[in-house]
Design a protein around this motif. Structure first.
Motif, PDB file in Angstrom:
ATOM      1  N   SER A 126     -33.067  -6.647  80.886  1.00  0.00           N
ATOM      2  CA  SER A 126     -33.385  -5.693  79.813  1.00  0.00           C
ATOM      3  C   SER A 126     -32.145  -4.920  79.384  1.00  0.00           C
ATOM      4  CB  SER A 126     -34.473  -4.718  80.275  1.00  0.00           C
ATOM      5  OG  SER A 126     -35.674  -5.397  80.577  1.00  0.00           O
ATOM      6  N   ALA A 127     -31.360  -4.442  80.357  1.00  0.00           N
ATOM      7  CA  ALA A 127     -30.176  -3.639  80.052  1.00  0.00           C
ATOM      8  C   ALA A 127     -29.143  -4.448  79.281  1.00  0.00           C
ATOM      9  CB  ALA A 127     -29.567  -3.099  81.346  1.00  0.00           C
ATOM     10  N   VAL A 128     -28.944  -5.701  79.678  1.00  0.00           N
ATOM     11  CA  VAL A 128     -27.966  -6.552  79.006  1.00  0.00           C
ATOM     12  C   VAL A 128     -28.426  -6.886  77.592  1.00  0.00           C
ATOM     13  CG1 VAL A 128     -26.867  -8.818  79.039  1.00  0.00           C
ATOM     14  CG2 VAL A 128     -27.058  -7.504  81.138  1.00  0.00           C
ATOM     15  N   ALA A 129     -29.723  -7.143  77.430  1.00  0.00           N
ATOM     16  CA  ALA A 129     -30.258  -7.426  76.095  1.00  0.00           C
ATOM     17  C   ALA A 129     -30.073  -6.230  75.168  1.00  0.00           C
ATOM     18  CB  ALA A 129     -31.739  -7.802  76.199  1.00  0.00           C
ATOM     19  N   ILE A 130     -30.204  -5.020  75.700  1.00  0.00           N
ATOM     20  CA  ILE A 130     -29.991  -3.813  74.902  1.00  0.00           C
ATOM     21  C   ILE A 130     -28.532  -3.733  74.442  1.00  0.00           C
ATOM     22  CG2 ILE A 130     -29.917  -1.279  75.002  1.00  0.00           C
ATOM     23  CD1 ILE A 130     -32.330  -1.467  76.944  1.00  0.00           C
ATOM     24  N   GLY A 131     -27.602  -4.004  75.343  1.00  0.00           N
ATOM     25  CA  GLY A 131     -26.192  -3.979  74.986  1.00  0.00           C
ATOM     26  C   GLY A 131     -25.845  -5.040  73.951  1.00  0.00           C
ATOM     27  N   TRP A 132     -26.544  -6.163  73.981  1.00  0.00           N
ATOM     28  CA  TRP A 132     -26.341  -7.233  73.002  1.00  0.00           C
ATOM     29  C   TRP A 132     -26.563  -6.733  71.586  1.00  0.00           C
ATOM     30  CZ3 TRP A 132     -29.811 -10.102  69.787  1.00  0.00           C
ATOM     31  CH2 TRP A 132     -29.323 -11.330  69.307  1.00  0.00           C
ATOM     32  N   SER A 133     -27.500  -5.815  71.437  1.00  0.00           N
ATOM     33  CA  SER A 133     -27.824  -5.258  70.115  1.00  0.00           C
ATOM     34  C   SER A 133     -26.612  -4.580  69.485  1.00  0.00           C
ATOM     35  CB  SER A 133     -28.982  -4.259  70.245  1.00  0.00           C
ATOM     36  OG  SER A 133     -29.293  -3.666  69.002  1.00  0.00           O
ATOM     37  N   ASP A 134     -25.808  -3.857  70.287  1.00  0.00           N
ATOM     38  CA  ASP A 134     -24.633  -3.150  69.760  1.00  0.00           C
ATOM     39  C   ASP A 134     -23.592  -4.124  69.210  1.00  0.00           C
ATOM     40  OD1 ASP A 134     -25.780  -0.756  70.506  1.00  0.00           O
ATOM     41  OD2 ASP A 134     -24.689  -0.622  72.407  1.00  0.00           O
ATOM     42  N   TYR A 135     -23.343  -5.203  69.963  1.00  0.00           N
ATOM     43  CA  TYR A 135     -22.351  -6.174  69.512  1.00  0.00           C
ATOM     44  C   TYR A 135     -22.858  -6.968  68.301  1.00  0.00           C
ATOM     45  CZ  TYR A 135     -19.028  -5.316  73.225  1.00  0.00           C
ATOM     46  OH  TYR A 135     -18.086  -4.723  74.046  1.00  0.00           O
ATOM     47  N   LEU A 136     -24.140  -7.251  68.257  1.00  0.00           N
ATOM     48  CA  LEU A 136     -24.714  -7.931  67.095  1.00  0.00           C
ATOM     49  C   LEU A 136     -24.542  -7.067  65.847  1.00  0.00           C
ATOM     50  CD1 LEU A 136     -26.324 -10.281  65.874  1.00  0.00           C
ATOM     51  CD2 LEU A 136     -28.423  -9.015  66.439  1.00  0.00           C
ATOM     52  N   ASN A 137     -24.816  -5.769  65.990  1.00  0.00           N
ATOM     53  CA  ASN A 137     -24.667  -4.863  64.856  1.00  0.00           C
ATOM     54  C   ASN A 137     -23.205  -4.777  64.407  1.00  0.00           C
ATOM     55  OD1 ASN A 137     -25.938  -2.819  63.056  1.00  0.00           O
ATOM     56  ND2 ASN A 137     -24.552  -1.432  64.126  1.00  0.00           N
ATOM     57  N   ASN A 138     -22.273  -4.720  65.395  1.00  0.00           N
ATOM     58  CA  ASN A 138     -20.854  -4.677  65.067  1.00  0.00           C
ATOM     59  C   ASN A 138     -20.414  -5.950  64.349  1.00  0.00           C
ATOM     60  OD1 ASN A 138     -17.865  -5.388  65.945  1.00  0.00           O
ATOM     61  ND2 ASN A 138     -18.033  -3.168  66.054  1.00  0.00           N
ATOM     62  N   PHE A 139     -20.915  -7.094  64.798  1.00  0.00           N
ATOM     63  CA  PHE A 139     -20.576  -8.371  64.170  1.00  0.00           C
ATOM     64  C   PHE A 139     -21.080  -8.426  62.733  1.00  0.00           C
ATOM     65  CE2 PHE A 139     -22.051 -12.677  63.080  1.00  0.00           C
ATOM     66  CZ  PHE A 139     -20.838 -13.333  63.065  1.00  0.00           C
ATOM     67  N   LEU A 140     -22.334  -8.035  62.525  1.00  0.00           N
ATOM     68  CA  LEU A 140     -22.905  -8.063  61.175  1.00  0.00           C
ATOM     69  C   LEU A 140     -22.174  -7.107  60.241  1.00  0.00           C
ATOM     70  CD1 LEU A 140     -26.707  -8.176  62.078  1.00  0.00           C
ATOM     71  CD2 LEU A 140     -25.305 -10.062  61.204  1.00  0.00           C
ATOM     72  N   ASN A 141     -21.759  -5.960  60.760  1.00  0.00           N
ATOM     73  CA  ASN A 141     -21.044  -4.984  59.934  1.00  0.00           C
ATOM     74  C   ASN A 141     -19.687  -5.526  59.496  1.00  0.00           C
ATOM     75  OD1 ASN A 141     -20.500  -2.334  58.774  1.00  0.00           O
ATOM     76  ND2 ASN A 141     -19.127  -2.022  60.505  1.00  0.00           N
ATOM     77  N   ASN A 142     -18.944  -6.140  60.447  1.00  0.00           N
ATOM     78  CA  ASN A 142     -17.626  -6.680  60.118  1.00  0.00           C
ATOM     79  C   ASN A 142     -17.705  -7.962  59.281  1.00  0.00           C
ATOM     80  OD1 ASN A 142     -16.011  -4.716  61.370  1.00  0.00           O
ATOM     81  ND2 ASN A 142     -16.276  -5.690  63.371  1.00  0.00           N
ATOM     82  N   ALA A 143     -18.795  -8.733  59.465  1.00  0.00           N
ATOM     83  CA  ALA A 143     -18.904 -10.024  58.770  1.00  0.00           C
ATOM     84  C   ALA A 143     -19.426  -9.872  57.339  1.00  0.00           C
ATOM     85  CB  ALA A 143     -19.812 -10.961  59.561  1.00  0.00           C
ATOM     86  N   ILE A 144     -20.481  -9.081  57.158  1.00  0.00           N
ATOM     87  CA  ILE A 144     -21.113  -8.989  55.836  1.00  0.00           C
ATOM     88  C   ILE A 144     -21.309  -7.553  55.365  1.00  0.00           C
ATOM     89  CG2 ILE A 144     -22.274 -11.216  56.089  1.00  0.00           C
ATOM     90  CD1 ILE A 144     -24.825  -9.750  56.825  1.00  0.00           C
TER      91      ILE A 144
END
Length: 487
Positions: A126-144
């Motif tokens: 659960s904790a790792v999946a939560i942290g995944w959300s931050d990097y996904l958001n950072n990727f989407l922000n930088n990509a699009i």
């Protein structure tokens, strides 16, 4: 059936019985995992967890001396890894620490151990999946240039400086999606999951090498002064801060235990499991130390607190460009998928082992004849992990995972001298902990207890409640329905 209470609590499952499961049984797992994918399971469950996320939690406690925290955690894990390697040679079964405890210290302590492992794996996923959300958001922000809306990437139950708050209408949706994807892959079978994980781990290692090279280009030795945290809060200055941080990051060495949970699905387990454990430890330790030194050299310790997608932000600050952060965030999205996948895998295999012993519902041991995976077991685990990840703040989870891991490692260390005593002169030749049955296990237990002192009172309270519930479950269901009780 006429056993006394003490005899029931201390009855053990013979090693010969552990290894004698009928491979033709409809509920038997398939031996389809080789040495390389097994080692990658261990690496996949560790690298990423401690580096991508816990720097944000650990650096505010220890400052630049967080490097010592990782070193202390690695030494502790190394001592325990030797114990795991010896026991996995003699007990190549699913269940890892639980199976080791059942063969040595008895059924009751094995059930307590199982509860620690379930807490460890469930909350880690659960904790790792939560942290995944931050990097996904950072990727989407930088990509699009698009952010995930705050209401869809923040939990309902949040820990703040003023206590626990409930944010109605908020849900952390990305972790739930990640857990669903892991569930679909795990249901397809262990071989497919292990192969996919190995590919993702190789991508992860390449991304971390990429981070180290770029971060060292912005290395500033002044970021290591003062080395020890001068004011990290109550009881976290100096070495107290190092200990507190080490206790927090220690859960990231959960991968050692995950290798052992695969014992029943590994080809030639008496050889491959010990080698896989020790190989994973070496790879993990080297990468942890490299990334920690590079990160601390590239950014002052004060900037880590509350930083989302920390490593990606460091690269962006060092280069002044977004593309390195984009590459790292993409790598993190892929690599953290592998951490979540392997952690959920470990959880399902522990439940499978406990269920086969009759201590919990038989629903957890039913294996699909088509895929060779415990489908119902996997669905239940993923639902629970997904709900926790979607609604609970990660702050509640990190230290609880460390508590479960440290407890499991301590019991494994105790099991080594007990197993040596039981086998006596007739012991099968194979890997043995160097220095006799007491030196390394004793040091391992001492190191685990040292790290436990760095955990908060809240962690001890929640852990106490969990263990109380476990004891009640054993006496109300497990002891009566135990497979050994029916024989």
């Amino acid at each position: 059936m006429n056993q006394t209470l003490v005899q029931k609590l201390t009855r053990t499952k013979l090693v010969a019985h552990q290894n004698a499961e009928d491979p033709s049984s409809s509920n038997s797992l398939h031996r389809s995992v080789g040495l390389f994918p097994l080692t990658m399971i261990g690496v996949g469950a560790t690298i990423g967890t401690g580096i991508f996320f816990t720097m944000v939690e650990a650096v505010p406690k220890a400052g630049p001396s967080v490097i010592l925290s990782f070193l202390i955690a690695a030494i502790t894990a190394g001592l325990t890894a030797l114990c795991y390697a010896e026991l996995s040679f003699r007990i190549p079964a699913s269940g890892s620490s639980y199976s080791f405890a059942y063969a040595t210290v008895g059924e009751f302590l094995a059930f307590i151990m199982a509860a620690c492992l379930l807490l460890e794996y469930g909350l880690a996923a659960s904790a790792v999946a939560i942290g995944w959300s931050d990097y996904l958001n950072n990727f989407l922000n930088n990509a699009i240039g698009w952010h995930i809306p705050e209401m869809l990437r923040s939990p309902t139950i949040v820990s703040t400086a003023h206590g626990i708050e409930v944010h109605g209408g908020h849900i952390n949706l990305p972790p739930i999606i990640l857990v669903c994807l892991c569930c679909l892959l795990l249901i397809r079978g262990a071989k497919e999951s292990a192969t996919t994980n190995a590919i993702m781990v190789m991508i992860k290692l390449a991304i971390l090498i990429f981070f180290v090279v770029i971060a060292f280009s912005g290395f500033d030795i002044n970021n290591f002064h003062p080395f020890f945290s001068p004011d990290g809060g109550a009881h976290t200055t100096g070495m107290a801060g190092v200990t507190a941080a080490a206790a927090t990051v220690f859960f990231s060495f959960i991968g050692l235990d995950t290798v052992a949970t695969a014992g029943e699905e590994v080809r030639n387990p008496t050889r491959n499991v010990p080698i896989g454990i020790l190989s994973a430890l070496v790879i993990v330790t080297v990468f942890y130390m490299l990334v920690a030194v590079a990160a601390m050299g590239a950014q002052p310790a004060a900037k880590f607190a509350g930083q989302e997608a920390g490593l990606a932000v460091i690269l962006q600050n060092v280069t002044g460009k977004t593309w390195p952060a984009l590459v790292l965030a993409a790598g993190a999205v892929i690599s953290v998928f592998s951490v979540t996948l392997v952690t959920i895998y470990g959880q399902t295999r522990i439940l499978y082992a406990i269920s086969k012993d009759g201590l919990i519902s038989p629903a957890f041991q039913k294996v699909s004849p088509r895929t060779g995976s415990p489908v119902q077991n996997t669905l239940i685990v993923c639902i629970v992990v997904g709900l926790v990840a979607g609604f609970v703040d990660a702050t509640f989870l990190w230290d609880m995972v460390s508590m479960g891991t440290l407890t499991a490692f301590s019991v494994v260390s105790v099991a080594v001298p007990v197993m040596r005593h039981k086998e006596g002169p007739s012991a099968v030749k194979g890997f043995r902990v160097p220095g006799g049955p007491y030196l390394v296990p004793g040091l391992s237990i001492a190191a685990c207890l040292y790290l436990m002192f760095g955990l908060s009172m809240t962690t001890y309270t929640i852990f106490g409640i969990w263990i109380t519930a476990t004891v009640l479950t054993y006496f109300l269901y497990g002891m009566r329905n135990s497979r050994l009780n029916r024989q």
